[in-house]
Scaffold this active site. Structure first.
Site, short mmCIF file in Angstrom:
data_model
loop_
_atom_site.label_atom_id
_atom_site.label_comp_id
_atom_site.label_asym_id
_atom_site.label_seq_id
_atom_site.Cartn_x
_atom_site.Cartn_y
_atom_site.Cartn_z
N ASN A 204 -23.95 39.79 -25.47
CA ASN A 204 -24.76 40.00 -24.25
C ASN A 204 -24.90 41.50 -24.01
O ASN A 204 -24.43 42.31 -24.80
CB ASN A 204 -24.12 39.29 -23.05
CG ASN A 204 -22.72 39.81 -22.80
OD1 ASN A 204 -22.53 40.96 -22.44
ND2 ASN A 204 -21.73 38.97 -23.02
N ASP A 273 -19.46 32.45 -23.01
CA ASP A 273 -18.98 31.14 -22.58
C ASP A 273 -18.93 30.16 -23.75
O ASP A 273 -18.20 29.18 -23.72
CB ASP A 273 -19.89 30.57 -21.49
CG ASP A 273 -19.73 31.35 -20.19
OD1 ASP A 273 -18.59 31.69 -19.85
OD2 ASP A 273 -20.76 31.63 -19.53
N LYS A 283 -24.05 34.56 -45.63
CA LYS A 283 -25.23 34.79 -44.78
C LYS A 283 -26.14 33.56 -44.83
O LYS A 283 -26.46 33.07 -45.93
CB LYS A 283 -25.98 36.03 -45.28
CG LYS A 283 -27.15 36.39 -44.41
CD LYS A 283 -27.89 37.58 -44.97
CE LYS A 283 -29.22 37.70 -44.25
NZ LYS A 283 -30.23 38.35 -45.06
N PRO A 299 -12.41 29.93 -24.57
CA PRO A 299 -11.44 29.86 -23.47
C PRO A 299 -11.89 30.76 -22.32
O PRO A 299 -12.52 31.80 -22.55
CB PRO A 299 -10.14 30.40 -24.09
CG PRO A 299 -10.56 31.16 -25.29
CD PRO A 299 -11.87 30.59 -25.76
N ASP A 300 -11.61 30.35 -21.09
CA ASP A 300 -11.94 31.19 -19.93
C ASP A 300 -10.74 32.10 -19.64
O ASP A 300 -9.68 31.65 -19.20
CB ASP A 300 -12.26 30.32 -18.71
CG ASP A 300 -12.86 31.14 -17.59
OD1 ASP A 300 -12.24 32.15 -17.19
OD2 ASP A 300 -13.97 30.81 -17.14
N PHE A 317 -15.35 38.88 -11.51
CA PHE A 317 -16.72 39.25 -11.20
C PHE A 317 -17.58 37.99 -11.29
O PHE A 317 -17.21 37.03 -11.99
CB PHE A 317 -17.26 40.28 -12.21
CG PHE A 317 -16.97 41.70 -11.84
CD1 PHE A 317 -15.71 42.23 -11.97
CD2 PHE A 317 -17.99 42.52 -11.34
CE1 PHE A 317 -15.45 43.55 -11.63
CE2 PHE A 317 -17.74 43.83 -10.98
CZ PHE A 317 -16.47 44.35 -11.13
N LYS A 331 -17.20 30.05 -8.27
CA LYS A 331 -16.28 30.62 -9.26
C LYS A 331 -14.94 30.99 -8.60
O LYS A 331 -13.87 30.81 -9.17
CB LYS A 331 -16.91 31.85 -9.93
CG LYS A 331 -18.01 31.44 -10.91
CD LYS A 331 -18.83 32.58 -11.45
CE LYS A 331 -19.98 32.01 -12.30
NZ LYS A 331 -20.98 32.97 -12.69
N LYS A 335 -11.93 28.89 -10.12
CA LYS A 335 -10.95 29.59 -10.98
C LYS A 335 -9.70 30.00 -10.19
O LYS A 335 -8.83 30.68 -10.71
CB LYS A 335 -11.61 30.83 -11.61
CG LYS A 335 -12.82 30.48 -12.49
CD LYS A 335 -13.32 31.66 -13.32
CE LYS A 335 -14.67 31.32 -13.95
NZ LYS A 335 -15.00 32.12 -15.12
O1 PMT Z 1 -20.54 46.24 -18.62
P1 PMT Z 1 -21.67 46.74 -17.75
O2 PMT Z 1 -22.92 47.02 -18.52
O3 PMT Z 1 -21.24 47.91 -16.89
O4 PMT Z 1 -22.09 45.56 -16.74
C1 PMT Z 1 -21.19 45.16 -15.76
C2 PMT Z 1 -21.18 43.64 -15.61
C3 PMT Z 1 -22.53 43.15 -15.09
C4 PMT Z 1 -20.89 42.97 -16.96
C5 PMT Z 1 -20.03 43.31 -14.59
O5 PMT Z 1 -20.33 43.90 -13.35
C6 PMT Z 1 -19.86 41.82 -14.42
O6 PMT Z 1 -20.52 41.15 -13.63
N1 PMT Z 1 -18.92 41.22 -15.21
C7 PMT Z 1 -18.74 39.76 -15.31
C8 PMT Z 1 -19.80 39.20 -16.20
C9 PMT Z 1 -19.72 37.69 -16.35
O7 PMT Z 1 -19.64 37.24 -17.45
O8 PMT Z 1 -19.70 37.01 -15.22
P2 PMT Z 1 -19.61 35.38 -15.12
O9 PMT Z 1 -20.15 35.12 -13.76
O10 PMT Z 1 -20.26 34.73 -16.28
O11 PMT Z 1 -18.05 35.12 -15.20
C10 PMT Z 1 -17.23 35.01 -14.06
C11 PMT Z 1 -15.90 35.68 -14.31
O12 PMT Z 1 -15.17 34.96 -15.31
C12 PMT Z 1 -15.98 37.12 -14.81
O13 PMT Z 1 -14.94 37.83 -14.19
C13 PMT Z 1 -15.73 37.00 -16.31
O14 PMT Z 1 -15.09 38.16 -16.81
C14 PMT Z 1 -14.79 35.80 -16.37
N2 PMT Z 1 -14.90 35.01 -17.60
C15 PMT Z 1 -16.02 34.30 -17.91
C16 PMT Z 1 -16.07 33.52 -19.04
C17 PMT Z 1 -14.94 33.46 -19.88
N3 PMT Z 1 -14.94 32.75 -21.00
N4 PMT Z 1 -13.86 34.20 -19.57
C18 PMT Z 1 -13.80 34.95 -18.46
O15 PMT Z 1 -12.81 35.62 -18.19
#
Ligand code: PMT
Length: 393
Positions: A204, A273, A283, A299-300, A317, A331, A335
């Site tokens: 991403n 995810d 390839k 895994p989360d 976040f 979330k 979580k």
């Molecule tokens: O890196 P930059 O370019 O500075 O951009 C910053 C950002 C937009 C990436 C950052 O501000 C941000 O929002 N980070 C979380 C991105 C995200 O994947 O959000 P989510 O809403 O999909 O996930 C929710 C939370 O679960 C997040 O804290 C994420 O880190 C966590 N997560 C999600 C999936 C997973 N498999 N494991 C996780 O820990």
């Protein structure tokens, strides 16, 4: 800790090689900036030898600017120390003028500024000098001394630069007294990369800027910081334990392994995810007009850490393109988090942007942060986190 030592032109400048030595003994990396008049009192050669770094004095030095520009130097600094500080440099800093490298750098830095004045005691008590001191203190600069005693001019009074070991101790205290001092913080940043075959992957747009800014801000607030980062193009922040990972599984393992030993966990990474169910050994060749890749959940990381018995305070976040609060709160609840930082993403926002605007939700309240550079936002978020959780962890 990265310290920029600014030396201005007073007789006490002859003590600065000793000051550099004492700062280095306390673990600091020191880069030195001399004003023109400081060169009358101490040599670049001596300072370069004790600091182990090139010494800078000229804003217009093309060679020095090419290797590290004055803006990069301002960002590199965890703290700017000016010792000795003359009446002239106090006046420049208070007035916001930038005719030389040192004053330009002070305007361009976000790091704390610590000043050790040294001048004749009558100059020090002059109302103009005292007004500048007050202005600088009101802006958050820390003034060390001056000490009282016999002066180079033969008179006695307040105006002596503090001794190098006292300045070095005070500088270390400034960072040790931050809002997260004594705390340990684990932070994730950047994207993860999930392989499809030996040359292709799913990822991403995360640049890591938000997570790296948080790591730096937490470090400057006095915390011990571990940064677990996916692949990005940023240098690791200074004085932070750095763990480089690629996949969601690796990020999960690195965090779960360390989470039991930390007070706070901040998940700023954009973790994939889903990952391809199977990684092809070779390839994948073109076959027909469409291609399907079966994906399975990763895994989360955040949920795993938040679910640990006796785990750290867990802060996530939420990156959302719509229904910011509703999705973020889902979330937060799902979580079992202590705080969630929600940002709108897409159309140039959030991901790979230099600035960000967020809504923060926790059990006791919520707070909006206007759009601002991620470095500044990180500092404000760290202060909020420290205020809400430093006693709880
Ligand atoms: O890196 P930059 O370019 O500075 O951009 C910053 C950002 C937009 C990436 C950052 O501000 C941000 O929002 N980070 C979380 C991105 C995200 O994947 O959000 P989510 O809403 O999909 O996930 C929710 C939370 O679960 C997040 O804290 C994420 O880190 C966590 N997560 C999600 C999936 C997973 N498999 N494991 C996780 O820990």
């Amino acid at each position: 800790m990265n310290i920029v030592l600014g030396i201005s032109g007073g007789i006490a400048a002859y003590k600065t090689p000793d000051l550099v030595r004492r700062l280095r003994e306390r673990g600091a990396d020191v880069q030195i900036v001399l004003t023109r008049s400081a060169e009358e009192f101490v040599t670049e050669t001596a300072l370069q030898a004790v600091s182990g770094n090139p010494v800078r004095s000229n804003l217009w030095d093309k060679e020095a600017e090419a290797s590290m520009s004055h803006i990069e130097l301002a960002r590199w600094a965890d703290l700017v120390l000016i010792a000795p500080a003359t009446a002239e440099i106090l006046s420049r800093l208070a007035g916001g003028s930038a005719p030389d490298l040192l004053s330009t750098l002070c305007l361009a830095t976000e790091a704390p500024i610590v000043i050790a004045p040294a001048m004749n005691h009558v100059m020090w008590s002059n109302p103009a000098v005292q007004a500048n001191r007050e202005t600088l203190e009101a802006r958050g600069c820390r003034i060390l001394g001056p000490g009282v005693g016999s002066q180079a001019c033969g008179e006695t009074g307040a105006g002596r630069m503090l001794e190098p070991h006292d300045i070095a101790d005070a500088v270390i205290d400034v960072t040790a007294s931050g809002s997260l001092s004594g705390k340990s913080v684990l932070i994730t940043a950047g994207p993860t990369r999930e392989a499809i075959d030996p040359v292709r992957y799913v990822t991403n747009r995360s640049s890591g800027k938000m997570g790296y800014a948080l790591a730096r801000a937490a470090r400057l607030a006095g915390a011990r910081v571990t940064l677990v980062s996916g692949p990005v193009h940023l240098p690791p922040p200074a004085n932070v334990e750095f763990v480089s990972v690629t996949t969601a599984q690796e990020m999960h393992d690195a965090c779960v392994q360390r989470a039991g030993d930390v007070d706070l966990f901040i998940a700023a990474a954009a973790v994939a995810d889903y990952r391809p169910a199977n990684v092809a050994d070779e390839k994948i060749k073109k076959q027909g007009d469409t291609m399907t890749v079966e994906m399975v959940r990763t895994p989360d990381v955040l949920a795993a850490v938040a679910g640990l018995k006796d785990g750290p305070i867990a802060i996530g976040f939420a990156a959302e393109t719509q229904n910011l609060k509703t999705n973020a709160m889902a979330k937060f609840d799902g979580k079992k988090l202590d705080m969630i930082i929600a940002n709108r993403v897409g159309e140039g926002r959030g991901f790979d942007a230099d600035s960000n605007s967020v809504e923060v939700y926790w059990k006791g309240g919520e707070q909006h942060f206007d759009d601002m550079p991620k470095q500044n936002l990180a500092k404000e978020l760290v202060e909020l986190i420290a205020r809400e959780f430093a006693d709880a962890s």
